[in-house]
Motif scaffolding. Structure first.
Motif, PDB file in Angstrom:
ATOM      1  N   LYS B  13       0.851  -1.193   0.000  1.00  0.00           N
ATOM      2  CA  LYS B  13       0.000   0.000   0.000  1.00  0.00           C
ATOM      3  C   LYS B  13       0.885   1.241   0.000  1.00  0.00           C
ATOM      4  CE  LYS B  13      -3.383   2.814   0.503  1.00  0.00           C
ATOM      5  NZ  LYS B  13      -4.410   3.000  -0.542  1.00  0.00           N
ATOM      6  N   THR B  50      -6.735  -1.671   5.759  1.00  0.00           N
ATOM      7  CA  THR B  50      -6.877  -2.418   4.503  1.00  0.00           C
ATOM      8  C   THR B  50      -7.704  -3.689   4.739  1.00  0.00           C
ATOM      9  OG1 THR B  50      -4.808  -3.590   4.871  1.00  0.00           O
ATOM     10  CG2 THR B  50      -4.698  -1.634   3.481  1.00  0.00           C
ATOM     11  N   HIS B  53     -11.062  -2.783   4.305  1.00  0.00           N
ATOM     12  CA  HIS B  53     -11.193  -2.067   3.024  1.00  0.00           C
ATOM     13  C   HIS B  53     -11.517  -0.579   3.197  1.00  0.00           C
ATOM     14  CE1 HIS B  53     -10.880  -2.794  -1.228  1.00  0.00           C
ATOM     15  NE2 HIS B  53     -11.945  -2.089  -1.473  1.00  0.00           N
ATOM     16  N   GLU B  55      -9.051   1.275   3.352  1.00  0.00           N
ATOM     17  CA  GLU B  55      -8.010   1.642   2.379  1.00  0.00           C
ATOM     18  C   GLU B  55      -7.923   0.530   1.344  1.00  0.00           C
ATOM     19  OE1 GLU B  55      -6.511   4.447   2.567  1.00  0.00           O
ATOM     20  OE2 GLU B  55      -6.367   5.027   4.679  1.00  0.00           O
ATOM     21  N   LYS B  56      -7.785   0.923   0.073  1.00  0.00           N
ATOM     22  CA  LYS B  56      -7.593  -0.081  -0.974  1.00  0.00           C
ATOM     23  C   LYS B  56      -6.112  -0.458  -1.035  1.00  0.00           C
ATOM     24  CE  LYS B  56     -11.316   1.507  -3.899  1.00  0.00           C
ATOM     25  NZ  LYS B  56     -11.654   2.494  -4.902  1.00  0.00           N
ATOM     26  N   TRP B  61      -3.718  -9.392  -1.652  1.00  0.00           N
ATOM     27  CA  TRP B  61      -5.151  -9.530  -1.354  1.00  0.00           C
ATOM     28  C   TRP B  61      -5.354  -9.929   0.090  1.00  0.00           C
ATOM     29  CZ3 TRP B  61      -5.687 -14.431   0.292  1.00  0.00           C
ATOM     30  CH2 TRP B  61      -4.856 -15.424  -0.264  1.00  0.00           C
ATOM     31  N   GLY B  70     -13.266  -6.763  -0.707  1.00  0.00           N
ATOM     32  CA  GLY B  70     -13.221  -5.638  -1.657  1.00  0.00           C
ATOM     33  C   GLY B  70     -13.130  -6.048  -3.118  1.00  0.00           C
ATOM     34  N   TYR B  71     -12.940  -7.344  -3.392  1.00  0.00           N
ATOM     35  CA  TYR B  71     -12.782  -7.783  -4.780  1.00  0.00           C
ATOM     36  C   TYR B  71     -13.553  -9.073  -5.023  1.00  0.00           C
ATOM     37  CZ  TYR B  71      -9.015  -4.426  -4.710  1.00  0.00           C
ATOM     38  OH  TYR B  71      -8.301  -3.279  -4.574  1.00  0.00           O
ATOM     39  N   GLU B  80     -13.069  -5.062  -8.771  1.00  0.00           N
ATOM     40  CA  GLU B  80     -13.428  -4.288  -7.593  1.00  0.00           C
ATOM     41  C   GLU B  80     -14.913  -4.414  -7.311  1.00  0.00           C
ATOM     42  OE1 GLU B  80     -12.631   0.057  -6.786  1.00  0.00           O
ATOM     43  OE2 GLU B  80     -10.769  -0.521  -7.769  1.00  0.00           O
TER      44      GLU B  80
END
Ligand SMILES: Nc1ncnc2c1ncn2[C@@H]1O[C@H](COP(=O)(O)OP(=O)(O)O)[C@@H](O)[C@H]1O
Ligand SMILES: [Mg+2]
Lengths: 310, 254
Positions: B13, B50, B53, B55-56, B61, B70-71, B80
């Motif tokens: 990140k 994260t 989620h 923060e992306k 993963w 988130g995915y 996404e």
């Protein structure tokens, strides 16, 4: 207190410090200024009541007359519609402006820029003359065929044009007020709401807006009161609101001063009612903001009375 | 051995040019307590954020109970998720903030009821019953009608924990839950977390309370400069650290 402790000369005469008497400072200058102002105000009120130029008998005849009461009702309706619609539209524009989409925020910015730039009276006259520009308003596919169409002046009407003008103008200001309120809410609130999985619209309605109201209300109160008085500019469209009717009447009978007083009295009364309403709405949204909420004026008065009588 | 509840895999990140997480791997098993230690700025908060989620990630993963956060995966592509679906996933992941972030305009009970009713569509009376049970559990049954600002910091954080529990999440994340508290209030919050640990709640706790880590953690993770430097049982990491950076950090906080 034993007798062999060292005592300072100044306090020797008093045994218990609780008995020491406090003598408040005397504010002679403040009293004198207060007295002078009271005399001036009394003189002014006396003049207002007794000087014949005010023609209080004419005031009495008109203040509750059917025409005037009707006109007050029109003023109230214009204010109510423009307030509700203006703040609804303003809230939408505020969130567009705050949105991450560059298209939405640019459109919102442009709207605010344009409608703050045009004087309200210019806009009103513009809407009034709308039919000169678009004789027919149609419903259909954009740039394609039109299915239904109506004459724009019959659809909108004079009052409608006034409401549209006031609303569009008000929305630009409301948008900035709402945006300011939203920005004042701690970012952690949205984060907590998002972390709890609360749906997006609900986050705004239930978490952000109620807290933003604390910052929105004082300015919004100003705006609504300004709007109430601002409706008087629609007299240019010959709408029978308060100021227009007063002008019509004194145009006929020449009693300018007492009739202006009639309008003034109504504006003062309506503004006062709005101020009282604002106070209580602000209290409602202050819930949880302080450890102990302050008492209302009524509660304070009651407490004052009961304390005095016991 | 119980199943992996939280799986963090090769997470990177960056904020602009600053790479805050530089390939983090972490596994947390169901019912276990993981305590994350590390100097300020090492990326602990970012890692927690994260996981739910907020923060992306830029690479890697994260999955909770086998479900990507988130995915959505199809073939070798990660799509996404829409915000609506991310919000749905977050109801599985409780988050407790350093500065509580209670909703100040809602009563304690309303704070606890809001998410179950609006996010999980629970009937209100049912949600209120659960809320009252949770308040009792954190020792605040008598504060249901109070507003958050009428409570002490320790009480507010206990309400925040109860609010996170109201969604019956699969995992609870704590970001320095006692750092904003006066020293004498730290104990009451840690006691609530210990009680949760003893009943098998899966938790990841970022904290500077070494004593708490020693007593409660199944795994202690030491992070520095965006990577996991070492991890293991508390006795190993706290009493016999393998890395110089861990030793330097512990000598400062112990
Ligand atoms: N939203 C952000 N934008 C830019 N930099 C950030 C942001 N959030 C965190 N950082 C930076 O990332 C680094 C790690 O922060 P953080 O995860 O909060 O560390 P820790 O919780 O371990 O103290 C810090 O240098 C911080 O300044
Ligand atoms: Mg942090």
């Amino acid at each position: 207190m034993s007798s062999d402790t060292i005592t300072e000369p100044a306090t020797r005469a008093v045994e218990d410090p609780a008995e020491l008497k406090i003598v408040p400072t005397r504010h002679y200058a403040r009293w004198a200024a207060g007295a002078a102002v009271v005399v001036l105000v009394a003189q002014f009120v006396h003049g207002l009541a007794t000087n014949p130029v005010w023609e209080w008998n004419v005031f009495r005849d008109y203040v509750f007359s059917e025409t005037i009461v009707q006109a007050v009702w029109v003023t109230l309706q214009l204010t109510a519609y423009a307030t509700v619609l203006g703040f609804l539209l303003g809230t939408v524009i505020a969130f567009m402006r705050l949105s991450r989409s560059p298209v939405l925020s640019t459109v919102a910015w442009t709207y605010i820029w344009i409608f703050r730039s045009i004087p309200m009276i210019v806009q009103l006259v513009f809407w009034f003359n709308l039919s000169a520009l678009y004789e027919e308003l149609g419903l259909g596919i954009p740039f394609g065929p039109v299915f239904v169409s109506v004459d724009s002046n019959t659809l909108i009407g004079t009052i409608g044009a006034a409401v549209i003008g006031l609303t569009l103008h008000q929305a630009a200001y409301a948008a900035e007020i709402v945006r300011g309120g939203v920005l004042a809410v701690d970012h952690g609130q949205l984060e907590a709401a998002a972390a709890l999985g609360i749906p997006r619209l609900r986050q705004i309605r239930r978490i952000v807006l109620p807290q933003a109201m604390r910052a929105i209300l004082p300015t919004a109160g100003n705006e609504i009161i300004g709007l109430l008085k601002g409706t008087s500019v629609v007299y240019v469209m010959s709408i029978g609101e308060l100021f227009y009717q007063v002008q019509v009447i004194y145009g006929r009978n020449g009693r300018v001063v007492p009739l202006l007083l009639v309008a003034t009295a109504w504006y003062v009364v309506l503004t006062s009612l709005l101020s009282v309403a604002q106070y209580y709405v602000e209290r409602r949204y202050a819930r949880g903001a302080d450890r102990t909420p302050p008492p209302t004026p009524l509660q304070r008065a009651r407490r004052f009375v009961t304390k005095e009588s016991t | 051995m119980s199943a992996v509840m939280v799986d963090v895999h090769g997470v990177h990140k960056s904020f602009g040019a600053l790479e805050v997480l530089r390939g983090v791997d972490l596994e947390v098993r169901a019912g276990e307590v993981t305590v994350i230690l590390g100097p300020s700025g090492s990326g602990k908060s970012t890692l927690l954020r994260t996981i739910n989620h907020l923060e992306k990630v830029n690479a890697g993963w994260i999955s909770i109970d086998g479900e990507l956060v988130g995915y959505r995966r199809s073939g070798d592509k990660l799509h996404e998720l829409k915000e609506k679906d991310v919000l749905k996933q977050r109801t599985n992941i409780g988050f407790v903030f350093q500065n509580f972030n209670l909703f100040p305009h809602l009563t304690v009970l309303e704070n606890l009821v809001e998410a179950p009713v609006s996010a999980l569509r629970r009937p209100r009376n049912e949600a209120e019953d659960t809320a009252r049970r949770l308040l009792e559990r954190v020792g605040l049954a008598d504060k249901a009608a109070a507003y958050p600002r009428q409570l002490s910091g320790g009480q507010q954080q206990r309400v925040a924990i109860a609010r996170a529990l109201a969604l019956e999440p699969k995992v609870l994340l704590f970001d320095e839950p006692t750092s904003a508290l006066d020293p004498e209030l730290v104990g009451e919050v840690l006691d609530v977390i210990k009680d949760l640990a003893s009943t098998g709640t899966t938790m990841i706790v970022v904290t500077h309370e070494i004593g708490f880590a020693r007593e409660v953690a199944d795994t202690v993770v030491f992070m520095d400069d965006g990577v996991v430097v070492e991890q293991g049982p508390p006795a190993a990491v706290l009493d016999a650290p393998q890395h110089e950076r861990t030793r330097a950090f512990l000598s400062k906080v112990l």
